[in-house]
Design an enzyme around this catalytic site. Sequence first.
Site, PDB file in Angstrom:
ATOM      1  N   SER A 261      -5.648   2.506  10.637  1.00 15.58           N
ATOM      2  CA  SER A 261      -7.097   2.666  10.244  1.00 15.58           C
ATOM      3  C   SER A 261      -7.468   4.002  10.844  1.00 15.58           C
ATOM      4  CB  SER A 261      -7.729   1.570  10.726  1.00 15.58           C
ATOM      5  OG  SER A 261      -8.124   1.612  11.975  1.00 15.58           O
ATOM      6  N   LYS A 262      -8.820   4.085   9.940  1.00 11.95           N
ATOM      7  CA  LYS A 262      -9.558   5.298  10.565  1.00 11.95           C
ATOM      8  C   LYS A 262      -9.791   5.206  12.054  1.00 11.95           C
ATOM      9  CE  LYS A 262     -11.175   6.278   5.935  1.00 11.95           C
ATOM     10  NZ  LYS A 262     -12.321   5.995   4.862  1.00 11.95           N
ATOM     11  N   ARG A 263     -10.234   3.921  12.274  1.00  6.47           N
ATOM     12  CA  ARG A 263     -10.630   3.868  13.632  1.00  6.47           C
ATOM     13  C   ARG A 263      -9.600   4.166  14.763  1.00  6.47           C
ATOM     14  NH1 ARG A 263     -14.290  -1.087  14.582  1.00  6.47           N
ATOM     15  NH2 ARG A 263     -14.891   0.199  16.395  1.00  6.47           N
TER      16      ARG A 263
END
Length: 502
Positions: A261-263
């Site tokens: 994920s982007k996070r």
Amino acid sequence: MAQVRVRFAPSPTGPLHIGGVRTALYNYLFAKKNKGVLILRIEDTDQTRFVEGAEEYIMDSLKWCGIVVDEGINEGGQYGPYRQSDRKGIYRKYADILIEKGDAYYAFDTSGQLEKLRADSEKEGKTFIYNASVRDNLCNSISLLESEWKAKLENEEPYVIRYKIPSDEDIHFDDLIREHIVVNTNTLDDKVLYKSDGMPTYHLANIVDDHLMEISHVIRGEEWLPSLPLHIMLYRSCGWNPPLFAHLPLLLKPDGKGKLSKRDGDKMGFPVFPLYWPFGETAKGYREEGYYPDAFINMLALLGWNPGTEQEVFSKEELINAFSIERVGKSGSRFDPEKAKWFNHFYLQKRTNNQLALEFRDFLRAKGYHVDIVNLEVLIGLVKERVSFVKDIWEQTDYFFKPPEKYDPEIIRKRWTENTPSLLSELKSVLEKIGNFSASVTEPAVKAWIEEKGYNTGEIMNAFRLVIVGASRGPHIFDIISWIGKEETIKRINKGLTEIGK
RNA sequence: GGUCCAUUCGUCUAGUGGUUAGGACGUCAGGUUUUCAUCCUGGUAACAGGGGUUCGAUUCCCCUAUGGACUACCA
């Protein structure tokens, strides 16, 4: 077959991560392979998640990767606009048609009410599904009398439009990668198609746009597979032929816990973004780490797809040629940073010394060194094969530009004896007599001297390397002194003699 | 919890109803290099488990396990 038209449809909610880049890449490869068209559509129907700069970032990333968009915001095209917020006026009509057909309805339940219902269901170990089973007990244009819900509309009470999932029906559909799937509608819920803020949700906007843009193949991440039956039903309700679907396996976190994920940012010890993202929580990118776009794309293409041969290195053209949806795998993959590095190493080796010299020159300039290209090419030739990135060249060549600041104590212990100073002094006088300092001259001269005196070669060469380099590393020592020159060589021998001493 | 999807070396993967289950990255060993790295050669290492079907299953079917996705007025 009609023309192949595919789209990459990201949301501008932050930097695109490599999973998204891979989806774009597969769309691109598929389009080019089939002489088709790639469309970039920005799906920004959720205004609350809009992130400044993300749209630019997406376009810059694709550009860096060499993924060429045929139709889009910048490219134009006959099917625009290509940003969903700019298409806002289009969607309502279709929601109204569905209501008229009886396939959709107004719902007035508040988020709070629904949340509570969901929480209560969960307490009982059940799943709350907004569909035929509970629809009649909720607040909508099916459960309410016509006069009631019309009054609500007139009073401008907030509402959403929901799709009316039929009860107990098996929906059959096909996926190019996963083949045939059957889902019973009782497990589906009446998805919101149109939000109370006047924007469509993904589901409505997506099928309307795909239809209007005449998309032939929808190639997207596997996270969309569960909503495929809904999409199939929406196409049916609208009386449209659905495109073909291909759901790509996900890219997993390297530690094996969940999808990438982007996070994740760059906390994994390697970048998950193609480019540096300067906003919010900053994250480094493959470009800034020194990856070549071709190597990056090559690595990404092989993550989930393979040609069925043993070929692993592909130019972009070769990828286009070899690509097929049928050879995309079914299971998710985590990727190996080591392999990514290997790809870059391979691509770097294929570059000419001149190309690398030009790239490295910029690096040197930043450090305040100015060296002409010809000399740099020689230097590159000496260390090229031991580096994976241009920035690694500095770590391999710093001692070419400046004398060692310290000498590896371990090597001193092993290679510096009481004889060493006098041997090095003697070596110095041998070198001082040589005019042409190329390796082809110095090497035989030094070896002849060693032979004549009957000295131990290893003893001398290792100490020599120590005073020149400061450690036990680097290319052929005579190539090094040839590059730094006679004067510098003598200076370093003197420096070593005083600083290591004894 | 429910629905759906998946499962071959540590990782990415090839592959077939009968194969010594192949390759790449990593790793290990040897060779080259009087350094280090590269490079070369070789080795290590896998069909999740249990039932079927079959003369024979890694391959086909079922169950279990494990992993994943989804389960929002987010995409």
